[in-house]
Design an enzyme around this catalytic site. Sequence first.
Site, PDB file in Angstrom:
ATOM      1  N   TRP A 160       0.813  -1.210   0.000  1.00  0.00           N
ATOM      2  CA  TRP A 160       0.000   0.000   0.000  1.00  0.00           C
ATOM      3  C   TRP A 160       0.850   1.264   0.000  1.00  0.00           C
ATOM      4  CZ3 TRP A 160      -4.208  -1.481  -1.822  1.00  0.00           C
ATOM      5  CH2 TRP A 160      -4.750  -2.714  -1.450  1.00  0.00           C
ATOM      6  N   HIS A 176      12.334   6.356  -1.281  1.00  0.00           N
ATOM      7  CA  HIS A 176      13.103   7.478  -0.740  1.00  0.00           C
ATOM      8  C   HIS A 176      14.474   7.466  -1.406  1.00  0.00           C
ATOM      9  CE1 HIS A 176      14.141   4.583   2.906  1.00  0.00           C
ATOM     10  NE2 HIS A 176      14.284   4.001   1.734  1.00  0.00           N
ATOM     11  N   ARG A 202       5.688   7.008  -4.198  1.00  0.00           N
ATOM     12  CA  ARG A 202       4.904   6.424  -3.103  1.00  0.00           C
ATOM     13  C   ARG A 202       3.476   6.219  -3.554  1.00  0.00           C
ATOM     14  NH1 ARG A 202       7.465   9.533   2.137  1.00  0.00           N
ATOM     15  NH2 ARG A 202       9.565   8.801   1.664  1.00  0.00           N
ATOM     16  N   GLN A 216      13.328  14.193  -3.435  1.00  0.00           N
ATOM     17  CA  GLN A 216      14.014  14.326  -2.155  1.00  0.00           C
ATOM     18  C   GLN A 216      15.478  14.678  -2.388  1.00  0.00           C
ATOM     19  OE1 GLN A 216      13.564  10.598  -0.034  1.00  0.00           O
ATOM     20  NE2 GLN A 216      11.741  11.361   1.041  1.00  0.00           N
ATOM     21  N   VAL A 259      18.303   5.167  11.419  1.00  0.00           N
ATOM     22  CA  VAL A 259      19.045   6.155  12.214  1.00  0.00           C
ATOM     23  C   VAL A 259      18.783   5.916  13.700  1.00  0.00           C
ATOM     24  CG1 VAL A 259      19.260   8.008  10.510  1.00  0.00           C
ATOM     25  CG2 VAL A 259      17.157   7.807  11.873  1.00  0.00           C
ATOM     26  N   ALA A 313      22.684  11.217   8.621  1.00  0.00           N
ATOM     27  CA  ALA A 313      21.967  11.191   7.343  1.00  0.00           C
ATOM     28  C   ALA A 313      20.727  12.048   7.498  1.00  0.00           C
ATOM     29  CB  ALA A 313      21.574   9.767   6.976  1.00  0.00           C
TER      30      ALA A 313
HETATM   31  N1  PHE Z   1      14.209   8.446   4.038  1.00  0.00           N
HETATM   32  C1  PHE Z   1      13.388   9.126   5.015  1.00  0.00           C
HETATM   33  C2  PHE Z   1      12.018   9.418   4.376  1.00  0.00           C
HETATM   34  O1  PHE Z   1      11.885   9.342   3.197  1.00  0.00           O
HETATM   35  C3  PHE Z   1      14.004  10.420   5.472  1.00  0.00           C
HETATM   36  C4  PHE Z   1      15.279  10.233   6.209  1.00  0.00           C
HETATM   37  C5  PHE Z   1      16.471  10.218   5.527  1.00  0.00           C
HETATM   38  C6  PHE Z   1      15.278  10.064   7.575  1.00  0.00           C
HETATM   39  C7  PHE Z   1      17.671  10.058   6.217  1.00  0.00           C
HETATM   40  C8  PHE Z   1      16.444   9.892   8.274  1.00  0.00           C
HETATM   41  C9  PHE Z   1      17.626   9.904   7.591  1.00  0.00           C
HETATM   42  O2  PHE Z   1      11.076   9.715   5.068  1.00  0.00           O
END
Ligand code: PHE
Length: 349
Positions: A160, A176, A202, A216, A259, A313
């Site tokens: 989904w 992402h 998404r 992004q 993270v 990150a």
């Molecule tokens: N990849 C996460 C998102 O798309 C964002 C993120 C990137 C969070 C790097 C922490 C570190 O929501």
Amino acid sequence: MMTDAQATIDDMRARAETELGAAGTMDDLTAWERAYLGAQGEVTLFLRGLASLPANQRPIAGRGGNALKNELTAAWEARRVVLSAADLQQRLANDAVDVTLPGRQPILGASHPVSRMIDELSEIFALMGFQTVFGPEVETAHYNFDVLNIPKDHPARDVWDTFYVDLPGEIVLRTHTSPMQGRVMERQDPPVRVVVPGRVYRYEAQDASHEWMLHQLEGLAVDRNITLADLKGVLSEMARQLFGPDRRTRFRCDFFPFVEPGVDFAVDCAICGGAGCRVCKGTGWLEMGGAGMVHPNVLRNVGYDPDVYSGFAFGLGIERLIMMRSGVDDIRAFAANDLRFLRQFARAA
Ligand code: PHE
């Protein structure tokens, strides 16, 4: 046949002169020349016929005919000079270009606001030592999820949320830009400092703040002794570059599997100065994205020793940044291809 050569000559002269005077164009002149002086012209034929004249007529006809030929040749030359000048004038007038007219405005394209924001961010991060790299939009579940410590049963992997590609293996449209963390770290030893702009996908219901495709910008820095203070410093500096020197930043706890600790990152609203307005939805803060310290499991997954190296990150929503800075209230405007919307950004260049 010819009784009076002089009369013939006078007659030819009279007609030739009248017609020459009447010749108004270069075409007329050419026709006249053919009629009198050309190989089959009257004067030419007259001179050629001298031998058939009675002997007493020949001297008059010879002298008179040659004199006429010379006269008409000179008159023709003179007329030709006049007419060709007139002809040239005419052609110049017809072909005239008015060099004082204003030029036609060429239609120039302009970069899309998303591209411009990516360029701007790449420059801001380049000055802090980050290299811009790009990664695949069609990605393996391995890099999109597994390397990032996202377990098999994590809701983000649910059909989904994720577009799965109908290919052997677990292939997805990346949800992402984070999968590039693994790809970059596997390729090189620390220190790492990269930003990764690009499209992500998404499977979500579309509304004013959700699109099924958006952009992004991922950031990743790994080295010895990297701390949360470095993350805050880098993101605060970026916010000041984008939104002005007086901006304040806010970091709150958040959760992302890749993270630890994780934060969400916001900047106080530049439109209302934090008082609360339509753009910040009354909160005084604009949320820019997620961030945190790279999880030890992620470092291990790419062969880095988490006891030696640490890193941070972050992931920023590019459309969101533009929406906050320019007060755009519908994310769908970026892909709707309405030039009235897009041109506003081109002019602000
Ligand atoms: N990849 C996460 C998102 O798309 C964002 C993120 C990137 C969070 C790097 C922490 C570190 O929501």
